[in-house]
Design an enzyme around this catalytic site. Structure first.
Site, PDB file in Angstrom:
ATOM      1  N   ARG A  73       0.828  -1.218   0.000  1.00 41.20           N
ATOM      2  CA  ARG A  73       0.000   0.000   0.000  1.00 41.20           C
ATOM      3  C   ARG A  73       0.857   1.260   0.000  1.00 41.20           C
ATOM      4  O   ARG A  73       0.547   2.240   0.669  1.00 41.20           O
ATOM      5  CB  ARG A  73      -0.916   0.005   1.213  1.00 41.20           C
ATOM      6  CG  ARG A  73      -1.911  -1.131   1.189  1.00 41.20           C
ATOM      7  CD  ARG A  73      -2.844  -1.063   2.361  1.00 41.20           C
ATOM      8  NE  ARG A  73      -3.761  -2.191   2.370  1.00 41.20           N
ATOM      9  CZ  ARG A  73      -4.561  -2.461   3.360  1.00 41.20           C
ATOM     10  NH1 ARG A  73      -4.594  -1.695   4.425  1.00 41.20           N
ATOM     11  NH2 ARG A  73      -5.366  -3.512   3.297  1.00 41.20           N
ATOM     12  N   CYS A  74       1.924   1.228  -0.753  1.00 41.15           N
ATOM     13  CA  CYS A  74       2.902   2.317  -0.793  1.00 41.15           C
ATOM     14  C   CYS A  74       2.820   3.019  -2.148  1.00 41.15           C
ATOM     15  O   CYS A  74       2.423   2.414  -3.142  1.00 41.15           O
ATOM     16  CB  CYS A  74       4.300   1.703  -0.588  1.00 41.15           C
ATOM     17  SG  CYS A  74       5.675   2.846  -0.732  1.00 41.15           S
ATOM     18  N   GLY A  75       3.203   4.272  -2.190  1.00 40.53           N
ATOM     19  CA  GLY A  75       3.265   4.984  -3.463  1.00 40.53           C
ATOM     20  C   GLY A  75       4.217   4.327  -4.446  1.00 40.53           C
ATOM     21  O   GLY A  75       4.085   4.492  -5.658  1.00 40.53           O
TER      22      GLY A  75
END
Length: 162
Positions: free
Chosen positions: A35-37
């Site tokens: 769930r990271c950029g």
């Protein structure tokens, strides 16, 4: 411990392992999160693996939830996410810490071998990448923002060095 191949790790399915099966290969070790950029980098990491695995590259993914709680799922959820969204086939391992008192010893070794900016050993964010040569030497550290494709020349150099 200085032999990178002797570190005990857990595979994503919970099995005990070491990095010994990767002896003689060029390893790209990455702390990852779903769930990271930077999560779309999974696609580029898989592309590197597919392009170079027959020549001796292996990408090793180590999920980590230490940065903004961006890897909250179970190992099974992580693997399902990686396979279904990015077609990940490279080896994935159990969730670990990369900083602090509970940091995995492998990451202690990587950080000491290749400190970051201004000599800082701390991992700053998800998708920090460590490139390890065929002899197990940590040769380069790349920032989370460095796209996997930008690592090709460094990988090529290590694959040619026999």
């Amino acid at each position: 411990m200085t032999d990178i191949y002797a570190f005990n790790v857990k595979t994503i399915d919970g099995s005990d392992a070491t990095l010994a099966p990767y002896r003689g290969k060029v390893m790209l070790i990455v702390n990852v999160a779903s769930r990271c950029g930077f999560t779309p980098q999974y696609e580029g990491l898989e592309a590197l693996y597919e392009k170079y695995k027959s020549r001796g590259l292996v990408v090793l993914g180590f999920p980590c939830n230490q940065f903004g709680s961006q890897e909250p799922g179970t190992e099974q959820e992580i693997m399902t996410f990686c396979r279904s969204n990015f077609g990940v086939t490279f080896p994935m391992f159990g969730k670990i810490d990369v900083n602090g008192e509970n940091a995995h010893p492998l990451y202690g070794h990587l950080k000491k071998a290749r400190p970051g900016v201004l000599g800082s050993e701390a991992i700053k964010w998800n998708f920090t990448k460590f490139l390890v040569d065929r002899s197990g030497n940590v040769v380069e550290r790349f920032a989370p923002s460095t796209e996997p494709k930008a690592l090709e020349s460094a990988i090529e150099k290590l694959l040619h060095a026999q």
